[in-house]
Design a protein around this motif. Sequence first.
Motif, PDB file in Angstrom:
ATOM      1  N   TYR A 222      -3.913   4.813   5.956  1.00 34.80           N
ATOM      2  CA  TYR A 222      -2.784   5.003   5.054  1.00 34.80           C
ATOM      3  C   TYR A 222      -2.466   6.478   4.897  1.00 34.80           C
ATOM      4  O   TYR A 222      -3.363   7.326   4.812  1.00 34.80           O
ATOM      5  N   TRP A 223      -1.163   6.763   4.821  1.00 33.00           N
ATOM      6  CA  TRP A 223      -0.656   8.126   4.682  1.00 33.00           C
ATOM      7  C   TRP A 223       0.470   8.175   3.674  1.00 33.00           C
ATOM      8  O   TRP A 223       1.241   7.228   3.546  1.00 33.00           O
ATOM      9  N   GLY A 224       0.574   9.297   3.012  1.00 32.76           N
ATOM     10  CA  GLY A 224       1.741   9.566   2.210  1.00 32.76           C
ATOM     11  C   GLY A 224       2.818  10.255   3.025  1.00 32.76           C
ATOM     12  O   GLY A 224       2.681  10.476   4.232  1.00 32.76           O
ATOM     13  N   GLN A 225       3.897  10.605   2.358  1.00 33.19           N
ATOM     14  CA  GLN A 225       5.034  11.230   3.020  1.00 33.19           C
ATOM     15  C   GLN A 225       4.917  12.743   3.117  1.00 33.19           C
ATOM     16  O   GLN A 225       5.663  13.371   3.863  1.00 33.19           O
ATOM     17  N   GLY A 226       4.015  13.327   2.388  1.00 31.53           N
ATOM     18  CA  GLY A 226       3.800  14.755   2.438  1.00 31.53           C
ATOM     19  C   GLY A 226       4.539  15.507   1.350  1.00 31.53           C
ATOM     20  O   GLY A 226       5.575  15.065   0.853  1.00 31.53           O
TER      21      GLY A 226
ATOM     22  N   ALA B 243      -2.298   6.564  -5.573  1.00 28.06           N
ATOM     23  CA  ALA B 243      -2.538   5.480  -4.637  1.00 28.06           C
ATOM     24  C   ALA B 243      -2.328   4.139  -5.316  1.00 28.06           C
ATOM     25  O   ALA B 243      -2.625   3.965  -6.504  1.00 28.06           O
ATOM     26  N   SER B 244      -1.850   3.177  -4.557  1.00 31.26           N
ATOM     27  CA  SER B 244      -1.675   1.828  -5.071  1.00 31.26           C
ATOM     28  C   SER B 244      -1.746   0.836  -3.924  1.00 31.26           C
ATOM     29  O   SER B 244      -1.530   1.185  -2.764  1.00 31.26           O
ATOM     30  N   GLY B 245      -2.069  -0.411  -4.257  1.00 31.48           N
ATOM     31  CA  GLY B 245      -2.026  -1.483  -3.283  1.00 31.48           C
ATOM     32  C   GLY B 245      -3.299  -1.701  -2.487  1.00 31.48           C
ATOM     33  O   GLY B 245      -3.299  -2.528  -1.571  1.00 31.48           O
ATOM     34  N   PHE B 246      -4.379  -0.997  -2.817  1.00 33.66           N
ATOM     35  CA  PHE B 246      -5.652  -1.220  -2.141  1.00 33.66           C
ATOM     36  C   PHE B 246      -6.794  -0.891  -3.085  1.00 33.66           C
ATOM     37  O   PHE B 246      -6.592  -0.269  -4.136  1.00 33.66           O
ATOM     38  N   SER B 247      -7.981  -1.272  -2.686  1.00 34.57           N
ATOM     39  CA  SER B 247      -9.159  -1.054  -3.513  1.00 34.57           C
ATOM     40  C   SER B 247      -9.599   0.392  -3.405  1.00 34.57           C
ATOM     41  O   SER B 247     -10.170   0.807  -2.396  1.00 34.57           O
ATOM     42  N   PHE B 248      -9.342   1.140  -4.444  1.00 39.85           N
ATOM     43  CA  PHE B 248      -9.581   2.575  -4.435  1.00 39.85           C
ATOM     44  C   PHE B 248     -11.040   2.922  -4.163  1.00 39.85           C
ATOM     45  O   PHE B 248     -11.331   3.866  -3.422  1.00 39.85           O
ATOM     46  N   ASP B 249     -11.953   2.183  -4.732  1.00 34.99           N
ATOM     47  CA  ASP B 249     -13.374   2.505  -4.623  1.00 34.99           C
ATOM     48  C   ASP B 249     -13.929   2.325  -3.215  1.00 34.99           C
ATOM     49  O   ASP B 249     -15.015   2.831  -2.916  1.00 34.99           O
ATOM     50  N   ASP B 250     -13.230   1.615  -2.363  1.00 38.99           N
ATOM     51  CA  ASP B 250     -13.704   1.372  -1.007  1.00 38.99           C
ATOM     52  C   ASP B 250     -13.282   2.457  -0.030  1.00 38.99           C
ATOM     53  O   ASP B 250     -13.653   2.395   1.146  1.00 38.99           O
ATOM     54  N   TYR B 251     -12.542   3.455  -0.494  1.00 41.06           N
ATOM     55  CA  TYR B 251     -11.916   4.402   0.407  1.00 41.06           C
ATOM     56  C   TYR B 251     -12.344   5.839   0.149  1.00 41.06           C
ATOM     57  O   TYR B 251     -12.689   6.228  -0.972  1.00 41.06           O
ATOM     58  N   VAL B 252     -12.312   6.600   1.218  1.00 49.23           N
ATOM     59  CA  VAL B 252     -12.328   8.048   1.150  1.00 49.23           C
ATOM     60  C   VAL B 252     -10.869   8.512   1.104  1.00 49.23           C
ATOM     61  O   VAL B 252     -10.043   8.052   1.894  1.00 49.23           O
ATOM     62  N   ILE B 253     -10.570   9.376   0.168  1.00 52.83           N
ATOM     63  CA  ILE B 253      -9.225   9.900   0.002  1.00 52.83           C
ATOM     64  C   ILE B 253      -9.258  11.396   0.307  1.00 52.83           C
ATOM     65  O   ILE B 253     -10.145  12.107  -0.165  1.00 52.83           O
TER      66      ILE B 253
ATOM     67  N   VAL C 278       0.843  -1.182   0.000  1.00 52.60           N
ATOM     68  CA  VAL C 278       0.000   0.000   0.000  1.00 52.60           C
ATOM     69  C   VAL C 278       0.882   1.238   0.000  1.00 52.60           C
ATOM     70  O   VAL C 278       1.778   1.381   0.845  1.00 52.60           O
ATOM     71  N   GLN C 279       0.614   2.128  -0.938  1.00 49.90           N
ATOM     72  CA  GLN C 279       1.385   3.358  -1.027  1.00 49.90           C
ATOM     73  C   GLN C 279       0.495   4.522  -1.419  1.00 49.90           C
ATOM     74  O   GLN C 279      -0.431   4.380  -2.224  1.00 49.90           O
ATOM     75  N   LEU C 280       0.794   5.681  -0.851  1.00 48.20           N
ATOM     76  CA  LEU C 280       0.242   6.952  -1.269  1.00 48.20           C
ATOM     77  C   LEU C 280       1.418   7.880  -1.502  1.00 48.20           C
ATOM     78  O   LEU C 280       2.233   8.088  -0.603  1.00 48.20           O
ATOM     79  N   VAL C 281       1.508   8.427  -2.690  1.00 50.74           N
ATOM     80  CA  VAL C 281       2.640   9.261  -3.059  1.00 50.74           C
ATOM     81  C   VAL C 281       2.131  10.616  -3.511  1.00 50.74           C
ATOM     82  O   VAL C 281       1.439  10.718  -4.525  1.00 50.74           O
ATOM     83  N   GLU C 282       2.495  11.658  -2.766  1.00 42.98           N
ATOM     84  CA  GLU C 282       2.094  13.017  -3.102  1.00 42.98           C
ATOM     85  C   GLU C 282       3.136  13.680  -3.996  1.00 42.98           C
ATOM     86  O   GLU C 282       4.330  13.379  -3.912  1.00 42.98           O
TER      87      GLU C 282
END
Length: 123
Positions: free
Chosen positions: A112-116, A24-34, A2-6
Amino acid sequence: EVQLVESGGGLVQAGGSLRLSCAASGFSFDDYVIGWLRRAPGKEPEGVSYISSRDGITYYTESVKGRFTISSDNPKNTVYLQMNSLKPEDTAVYYCAADTVPLKLWAGHSDYWGQGTQVTVSS
């Protein structure tokens, strides 16, 4: 994994614009609030905006309404934050976050969080 890259942060003059991206990668995008949260020096973290990938419903904190726009490109698993009319008080590290529960995301407890990415607005 799972990754979030800003990306997209930088230095801009007051009144200018930036567009942040969260891939975003590594998870089901449609199931999440981003969403996006930010932390300014010496300040508590602040929720900025989020979008529901399922239905496109969006939410903004009062201070950015009318200036920021969040959007989602679901096939690309990417969320954007278009920031216009930037003010010095928008200066902060902006983080992308994802969670199945909107309240958790807004409270800064996302799964899940990105690095900022740093956004600096000069006066």
